[in-house]
Structure formats: C-alpha cells, structure tokens
Motif scaffolding. Structure first.
Motif, short mmCIF file in Angstrom:
data_model
loop_
_atom_site.label_atom_id
_atom_site.label_comp_id
_atom_site.label_asym_id
_atom_site.label_seq_id
_atom_site.Cartn_x
_atom_site.Cartn_y
_atom_site.Cartn_z
N PHE A 78 0.84 -1.20 0.00
CA PHE A 78 0.00 0.00 0.00
C PHE A 78 0.87 1.25 0.00
CE2 PHE A 78 -3.78 -2.44 1.56
CZ PHE A 78 -4.70 -1.95 0.65
N SER A 79 1.93 1.26 0.82
CA SER A 79 2.82 2.42 0.89
C SER A 79 3.56 2.65 -0.42
CB SER A 79 3.82 2.25 2.04
OG SER A 79 3.15 2.28 3.28
N ARG A 80 3.98 1.57 -1.09
CA ARG A 80 4.64 1.72 -2.39
C ARG A 80 3.69 2.29 -3.44
NH1 ARG A 80 7.38 -2.96 -0.86
NH2 ARG A 80 5.78 -4.33 -1.70
N LEU A 81 2.46 1.81 -3.44
CA LEU A 81 1.48 2.26 -4.43
C LEU A 81 0.95 3.66 -4.15
CD1 LEU A 81 -0.57 -1.06 -4.82
CD2 LEU A 81 1.07 -0.09 -6.45
N ASN A 82 1.00 4.08 -2.88
CA ASN A 82 0.46 5.38 -2.46
C ASN A 82 1.46 6.08 -1.55
OD1 ASN A 82 -2.51 4.83 -3.41
ND2 ASN A 82 -1.94 3.06 -2.17
N PRO A 83 2.61 6.52 -2.08
CA PRO A 83 3.68 7.05 -1.23
C PRO A 83 3.31 8.32 -0.45
CG PRO A 83 4.20 7.36 -3.55
CD PRO A 83 2.97 6.52 -3.50
N GLU A 84 2.30 9.04 -0.87
CA GLU A 84 1.90 10.26 -0.17
C GLU A 84 0.88 10.00 0.94
OE1 GLU A 84 3.46 13.15 -0.96
OE2 GLU A 84 4.60 11.88 -2.35
N GLU A 85 0.36 8.79 0.99
CA GLU A 85 -0.71 8.44 1.92
C GLU A 85 -0.14 7.92 3.24
OE1 GLU A 85 -4.53 8.24 2.99
OE2 GLU A 85 -4.21 8.38 0.83
N CYS A 86 -0.80 8.25 4.33
CA CYS A 86 -0.47 7.68 5.65
C CYS A 86 -1.49 6.58 5.94
CB CYS A 86 -0.55 8.74 6.73
SG CYS A 86 0.71 10.00 6.59
N PHE A 87 -0.99 5.46 6.45
CA PHE A 87 -1.86 4.32 6.73
C PHE A 87 -1.79 3.95 8.20
CE2 PHE A 87 -0.72 3.84 2.25
CZ PHE A 87 -1.98 3.72 1.69
N ALA A 88 -2.93 3.47 8.70
CA ALA A 88 -3.02 2.93 10.06
C ALA A 88 -3.57 1.53 9.97
CB ALA A 88 -3.93 3.80 10.91
N LEU A 89 -3.01 0.64 10.76
CA LEU A 89 -3.47 -0.74 10.85
C LEU A 89 -4.58 -0.80 11.89
CD1 LEU A 89 -3.24 -3.84 10.47
CD2 LEU A 89 -1.36 -3.77 12.14
N ILE A 90 -5.71 -1.40 11.53
CA ILE A 90 -6.83 -1.57 12.45
C ILE A 90 -6.87 -3.04 12.86
CG2 ILE A 90 -9.34 -1.45 12.70
CD1 ILE A 90 -9.24 0.69 10.39
N MET A 91 -6.90 -3.29 14.15
CA MET A 91 -6.94 -4.68 14.63
C MET A 91 -7.77 -4.80 15.90
SD MET A 91 -3.44 -5.64 16.67
CE MET A 91 -2.29 -5.36 15.36
N ILE A 104 6.26 -2.77 11.51
CA ILE A 104 4.88 -2.25 11.57
C ILE A 104 4.80 -1.17 12.64
CG2 ILE A 104 2.47 -2.78 12.12
CD1 ILE A 104 2.99 -5.61 10.95
N ARG A 105 5.31 -1.47 13.83
CA ARG A 105 5.25 -0.50 14.94
C ARG A 105 5.98 0.79 14.62
NH1 ARG A 105 8.14 -2.40 19.15
NH2 ARG A 105 7.63 -0.51 20.25
N GLN A 106 7.07 0.70 13.88
CA GLN A 106 7.86 1.90 13.59
C GLN A 106 7.26 2.74 12.47
OE1 GLN A 106 11.87 0.53 12.89
NE2 GLN A 106 12.04 -0.33 14.94
N LYS A 107 6.64 2.09 11.48
CA LYS A 107 6.19 2.81 10.29
C LYS A 107 4.71 3.18 10.29
CE LYS A 107 7.56 1.36 6.26
NZ LYS A 107 7.89 0.47 5.11
N TYR A 108 3.89 2.49 11.09
CA TYR A 108 2.44 2.66 10.98
C TYR A 108 1.80 2.85 12.35
CZ TYR A 108 3.49 0.71 6.42
OH TYR A 108 4.03 0.48 5.18
#
Length: 190
Positions: A90-103, A120-124
């Motif tokens: 997702f980050s490669r395809l959308n480099p300007e977007e910020c993502f959050a993992l929902i769990m 995961i913890r460091q980047k998202y």
C-alpha cells in the motif's frame, strides 16, 4: 489517514461496520479500506468462502458510504498473506498516503509474533478496537498503538456461519443489503 481493516470477513457483519464508523466519526481516520485476506497465516484450515465472494459481499455492504471501500490487494500477493507485506505494498502504491493498521484487541496479544512486527510498529499507527475478554489497554506503553472506544458486537463471523448451518436467523447480525447474498453463498458451501 487511511485505516486498513484487515480480516477474512467470512462474512462481514454489522460489528465490522460499527467499528469502521466509530473510527471515522471519532476522527482516527478519514477513510477505511477493508482488506479481505485470502488466507490468515494464524487461521490455517479455517472454513473460508471464496475470497472473490467475500469481497463481493463486503463491497455491497459498504457501498452506501463513500468513506469505506474494499480492497482485493492481497489476492495478487503471495500466500499466506502477511500484514507487513500488504502494508508495504500500500505504501509503495500510495507514497503520499499515511496508513493505520486496524486490529482487534484479541490480535494484540499475538502482535509481537507477527512477521515484521517491529517494522509495523515503527512505520504505521495501530488502532485497536475492543474484543471480548480482558483488556490490554493499561499494559501497552507504545504511543503508536491507540485504543479506540468502540462498541462490542455480540456475535462473531464464526457464530454467524454456525447460525446459517443451523437454520437460525442472521438478520440482526448482517447488513440488510447483503443478507440474502450471505445466506445463498454460505448455504451453497454445505
């Protein structure tokens, strides 16, 4: 920020949608992508409806809200699907977007065993919604992991499948838009 809500969604139900709406209404994210996983590495052998059918059901369930979409990204990725690989894609395809993992909070217990856990913890950001059982909220001292105040849903996807097998009513648990589709697809499996 886009929230990535991973799951088998076998099937998607009102609880998933309630959680998504809470995250949107409380301002944690601006939009949510339901990432339908073809195979969860921790749930091998689980009775799964075909991924394409689960995607169809989920897409129909969220069709009325432009803030929610369904992603089939994991269908084209190696299996089993690992969250870190999908997040990175997702980050490669959308480099300007910020993502959050929902769990769910139940997954937080095993989170340190996930492939790429530290990355995961460091980047998202990680947004955790409550699940039945004991709470881990006071035990986690990581500012990137945020707990969300969302309602508990009384039934799981597993229990919905059992209700279908037993001929019980699932109307209270699945969105009206997908009720018949869920019944038809899951009944065909048995």
């Amino acid at each position: 920020m886009t929230g990535l809500f991973f799951g088998s969604f076998n099937p998607i139900h009102r609880g998933h949608l309630q959680i998504a709406r809470c995250l949107l209404e409380q301002g944690f994210v601006d939009r949510i992508l339901f990432v339908v996983s073809p195979q969860n590495p921790f749930k091998k052998g689980q009775e799964l409806l075909d991924a394409e059918k689960r995607i169809e059901i989920a897409a129909k369930a969220v069709a009325g809200d432009e803030r929610m979409e369904v992603s089939d990204i994991e269908l084209s990725m190696p299996r089993p699907s690992y969250t870190i690989d999908t997040l990175n894609q997702f980050s490669r395809l959308n480099p300007e977007e910020c993502f959050a993992l929902i769990m769910g909070e139940d997954n937080l217990k095993n989170f340190p065993m996930w492939k790429g856990y530290e990355a995961i913890r460091q980047k998202y950001s990680v947004l955790v919604y409550p699940r039945g059982g004991s709470s881990l909220q006071g035990e986690i001292g990581d500012s990137r992991i945020r707990f969300v105040n969302a309602p508990l849903f009384p039934v799981s996807s597993t229990e919905i499948r059992e209700k279908i097998k037993n001929g019980e009513d699932i109307t209270p648990f699945v969105p009206a838009e997908v009720h018949d589709l869920v019944l038809n697809y899951y009944r065909q499996r048995w």
